[in-house]
Design an enzyme around this catalytic site. Structure first.
Site, PDB file in Angstrom:
ATOM      1  N   ARG A  39      78.649 -87.679  47.912  1.00 42.73           N
ATOM      2  CA  ARG A  39      78.422 -87.320  46.514  1.00 42.73           C
ATOM      3  C   ARG A  39      77.951 -85.885  46.282  1.00 42.73           C
ATOM      4  O   ARG A  39      78.009 -85.399  45.154  1.00 42.73           O
ATOM      5  CB  ARG A  39      77.375 -88.267  45.907  1.00 42.73           C
ATOM      6  CG  ARG A  39      77.978 -89.576  45.461  1.00 42.73           C
ATOM      7  CD  ARG A  39      76.984 -90.367  44.644  1.00 42.73           C
ATOM      8  NE  ARG A  39      75.976 -91.013  45.484  1.00 42.73           N
ATOM      9  CZ  ARG A  39      74.997 -91.780  45.010  1.00 42.73           C
ATOM     10  NH1 ARG A  39      74.872 -91.957  43.713  1.00 42.73           N
ATOM     11  NH2 ARG A  39      74.134 -92.354  45.827  1.00 42.73           N
ATOM     12  N   ASP A  57      82.419 -98.193  53.864  1.00 46.11           N
ATOM     13  CA  ASP A  57      81.096 -98.698  53.535  1.00 46.11           C
ATOM     14  C   ASP A  57      80.513 -99.421  54.739  1.00 46.11           C
ATOM     15  O   ASP A  57      81.239 -99.971  55.571  1.00 46.11           O
ATOM     16  CB  ASP A  57      81.158 -99.653  52.341  1.00 46.11           C
ATOM     17  CG  ASP A  57      79.763-100.011  51.870  1.00 46.11           C
ATOM     18  OD1 ASP A  57      79.067 -99.093  51.391  1.00 46.11           O
ATOM     19  OD2 ASP A  57      79.350-101.175  52.019  1.00 46.11           O
ATOM     20  N   ARG A 116      86.303 -89.954  43.534  1.00 46.89           N
ATOM     21  CA  ARG A 116      85.677 -91.229  43.199  1.00 46.89           C
ATOM     22  C   ARG A 116      85.924 -91.588  41.742  1.00 46.89           C
ATOM     23  O   ARG A 116      86.141 -92.763  41.407  1.00 46.89           O
ATOM     24  CB  ARG A 116      84.181 -91.172  43.493  1.00 46.89           C
ATOM     25  CG  ARG A 116      83.515 -92.431  43.031  1.00 46.89           C
ATOM     26  CD  ARG A 116      82.236 -92.775  43.683  1.00 46.89           C
ATOM     27  NE  ARG A 116      81.627 -93.879  42.953  1.00 46.89           N
ATOM     28  CZ  ARG A 116      80.429 -94.359  43.177  1.00 46.89           C
ATOM     29  NH1 ARG A 116      79.704 -93.843  44.135  1.00 46.89           N
ATOM     30  NH2 ARG A 116      79.957 -95.356  42.487  1.00 46.89           N
ATOM     31  N   ARG A 129      77.079 -88.804  56.569  1.00 42.88           N
ATOM     32  CA  ARG A 129      77.490 -88.872  55.153  1.00 42.88           C
ATOM     33  C   ARG A 129      78.070 -87.541  54.667  1.00 42.88           C
ATOM     34  O   ARG A 129      77.900 -87.165  53.498  1.00 42.88           O
ATOM     35  CB  ARG A 129      76.291 -89.294  54.294  1.00 42.88           C
ATOM     36  CG  ARG A 129      76.655 -90.341  53.264  1.00 42.88           C
ATOM     37  CD  ARG A 129      75.496 -90.667  52.340  1.00 42.88           C
ATOM     38  NE  ARG A 129      74.449 -91.454  52.949  1.00 42.88           N
ATOM     39  CZ  ARG A 129      73.168 -91.456  52.574  1.00 42.88           C
ATOM     40  NH1 ARG A 129      72.773 -90.715  51.566  1.00 42.88           N
ATOM     41  NH2 ARG A 129      72.295 -92.210  53.190  1.00 42.88           N
ATOM     42  N   TYR A 149      70.884-106.648  55.058  1.00 44.09           N
ATOM     43  CA  TYR A 149      71.557-106.753  53.758  1.00 44.09           C
ATOM     44  C   TYR A 149      71.981-108.191  53.477  1.00 44.09           C
ATOM     45  O   TYR A 149      71.899-108.662  52.350  1.00 44.09           O
ATOM     46  CB  TYR A 149      72.780-105.837  53.722  1.00 44.09           C
ATOM     47  CG  TYR A 149      72.450-104.385  53.553  1.00 44.09           C
ATOM     48  CD1 TYR A 149      72.082-103.872  52.309  1.00 44.09           C
ATOM     49  CD2 TYR A 149      72.506-103.506  54.627  1.00 44.09           C
ATOM     50  CE1 TYR A 149      71.783-102.531  52.142  1.00 44.09           C
ATOM     51  CE2 TYR A 149      72.206-102.157  54.467  1.00 44.09           C
ATOM     52  CZ  TYR A 149      71.846-101.674  53.225  1.00 44.09           C
ATOM     53  OH  TYR A 149      71.550-100.352  53.065  1.00 44.09           O
TER      54      TYR A 149
END
Lengths: 375, 375
Positions: free
Chosen positions: A33, A79, A42, A29, A155
């Site tokens: 963020r 993703d 973003r 990652r 998921y």
């Protein structure tokens, strides 16, 4: 398509158990963020999927961490749920809650409807791979990735993230036939997805079994490992340029099953979280294999706790040295293959990480691992 | 105080590695929300702490699962955070969010203020132990418990539950001196707390290291295991009646560290979650110890996935047999000690569990383990 030659092949070499000058490092990652420039992009993209599905934005954020830190690999920004989204399950992101599927897969009819999606629906991903590869211009190799069949199924069946995996485990224990069918479809879809990423220019591929570690012993082997193996069995070994494409499998919480993974996975590198001592893991890989195989794990990837990055610089550097020392002195014989080490976190970097702390980690890994090799 | 003699000592015997007629079973969180009668009592109590701090209610709910199922042990109904609450951190339960501390321990001043609480503040727990013991009237033994020093510290520093343990790991990596001080206070408090439970009538004690598994290798040994060992070093070996009080340590996610625990913990039984194969764990315990010790682990507790209880009865029974088979044939020599097995879940029972499913699990464990011994 003519691409610039690769200037830094440490990562690829280490994955294949070949000697390197220093221990390569990248961070799960790493485009994320914790970087203010990522948050800016973003904001312009409007939403997470707006970012992930736009080739230019995806290219931009993939390269952002490389501008700041001398990392040895880039990883496709995308993703983990693109494949089930392409299956028509209706992915959305609820603010503050993470991903949600409109159509959770919980009964026989829903399972029967599942099929390997048309890869054209994932064209935006392959276009991003090609674009990033071009933008990298040979600086470092590009890693493509997918969730594992089991992790995607978590998921798909839960419909969102879960604390207890109650729905998928109920399906697994009550209707193993349906569970196997979901996993077969997922495995074949993941294999096609990764092969298309390789065709588009990915120079290594990684399977994230983020939720394999929630399974019981026995269930892990039957419902996660077997299907990761099924993916690997269908993967291309080389890219369009003829270069070998290393394969990495990361199972969060999978330390107890390292010997199983080593025997059953046709991959080059096994990723570990921070609970496993790298020296002990290296010993597992160094044992003679039960049977000779074309592709068997010859490298470890990991495994510092990402929370170390909240500590002051000197503590970060000390913990980096501790992880490198746990692995031990890397082999330096240019003519031989041994057990390689790719430094990484044991899990994705936290969004709260001070970016300047990452520089200390990367610098220490390179500097100290060079000294380790000098002896 | 004169207490009825114990009618079922399977659990205590198995903890000590002595032969039993069947494999004893109890379930973590067996007195809990999955039982409608528990929900009724809790509604009368008004709140969770209203339930846990009232001797009559605590006694009532502790005995509820024994009325339904032929379990081989009872466990004190209480909260894991009673000790930090007694330290004055201001425990409250926010509806739908779980426990919260008003005063999270995150800086030097907060750490300096910490001290072992006056055990009188925990009198309600010891009174509950005495009351439950009396109400049990010798049917099965009563287990007392506490959170481990590390697990209590997680809540104290995070201030609540956590997904990433960011605050406590920041403290641990940035200020290990403060972290060690918190853990020392916790260890000494937990030891006093468990000894007072033994004085009040607890016939076994269990330390729940629910969050030990979030630590990196190395950090686990230094910040969790060492302080669980410190607790055990201060514990009484026998109760008021002179009977040996077995000690159980359960580390969620601790399978990789089983050999470390076995070498360093002066306890009788090690609890395992479902990720570890019981046969492999048994082999670890059967290895000759590095050094002779008065108290060393001679039993395993666990380890079926609680989600198995969502499956139909026949699947539950099959999984129960699979766990018993993984452990292997129990020893049956009445004159010798071997490795004992106490059947349990690998984690607390889910609030969504159908109560009638539990009966199938308990019945199968008793029936199949009797057959295993016969043949």
């Amino acid at each position: 398509m003519s691409l610039a030659p690769l200037q830094n092949d440490r990562f690829l070499r280490a994955c294949l158990g070949q000697a390197t000058d220093v221990t390569p490092i990248w961070l799960m990652r790493q485009a994320g963020r914790y970087l203010p420039e990522y948050r800016d992009t973003r904001a312009r993209a409007g939403s997470f999927m707006g970012l992930a599905t736009n080739v230019d934005y995806a290219t931009e954020v993939t390269l952002q961490p490389l501008e700041r830190f001398p990392l040895d690999a880039a990883i496709l920004f995308s993703d983990i749920l693109t494949v089930p989204d392409a299956m028509g399950l209706g992915l959305s992101f609820v603010h503050g809650e993470g991903p949600k599927f409109e159509h959770a897969v919980r009964d026989e009819a829903a399972v029967a409807r599942l099929a390997v999606p048309d890869m054209d629906k994932l064209r935006y991903v392959f276009d991003a791979v090609a674009s990033i590869r071009k933008a990298l211009a040979g600086r470092v190799p590009l890693i493509g990735f997918s969730g594992s069949p089991w992790t995607l199924a978590c998921y798909m069946v839960e419909g969102s993230g879960s604390k207890d995996y109650r729905h998928i485990k109920t399906l697994m224990y009550a209707r193993p036939d349906l569970m196997h069918r979901v996993l077969q479809v997922n495995a074949d879809a993941v294999a096609q997805y990764l092969n298309a990423q390789v065709d588009a220019g990915a120079q290594a591929v990684m399977v994230f079994d983020s939720w394999g570690g929630v399974l019981a012993d026995g269930a892990f082997q039957a419902f996660s490992l077997a299907y990761t193996a099924r993916v690997l069995g269908q993967l291309k070994r080389t890219g369009a340029d003829g270069a070998v494409v290393p394969r990495i499998v990361f199972t969060k919480g999978g330390g107890l099953w390292l010997a199983d993974m080593r025997e059953q996975l046709a991959c080059d590198s096994l990723g570990l979280d921070w609970t496993m001592d790298l020296g002990r893991a290296r010993q597992v890989l160094e044992q003679p294999p039960a049977a000779a195989r074309d592709i068997a794990p010859t490298a470890l990837q990991g495994n510092i706790d990402p929370n170390v990055l909240f500590a002051p610089p000197e503590a970060i550097r000390a913990e980096a040295r501790r992880v490198l020392d746990a692995f031990g002195r890397p082999h330096t014989d240019a003519a031989a293959r041994g057990i390689g080490h790719v430094f990484n976190l044991g899990h994705g970097i936290s969004q709260f990480t001070p970016p300047e702390h990452v520089l200390h980690l990367v610098d220490e890994v390179h500097a100290y691992s060079r000294r380790l090799r000098a002896g």
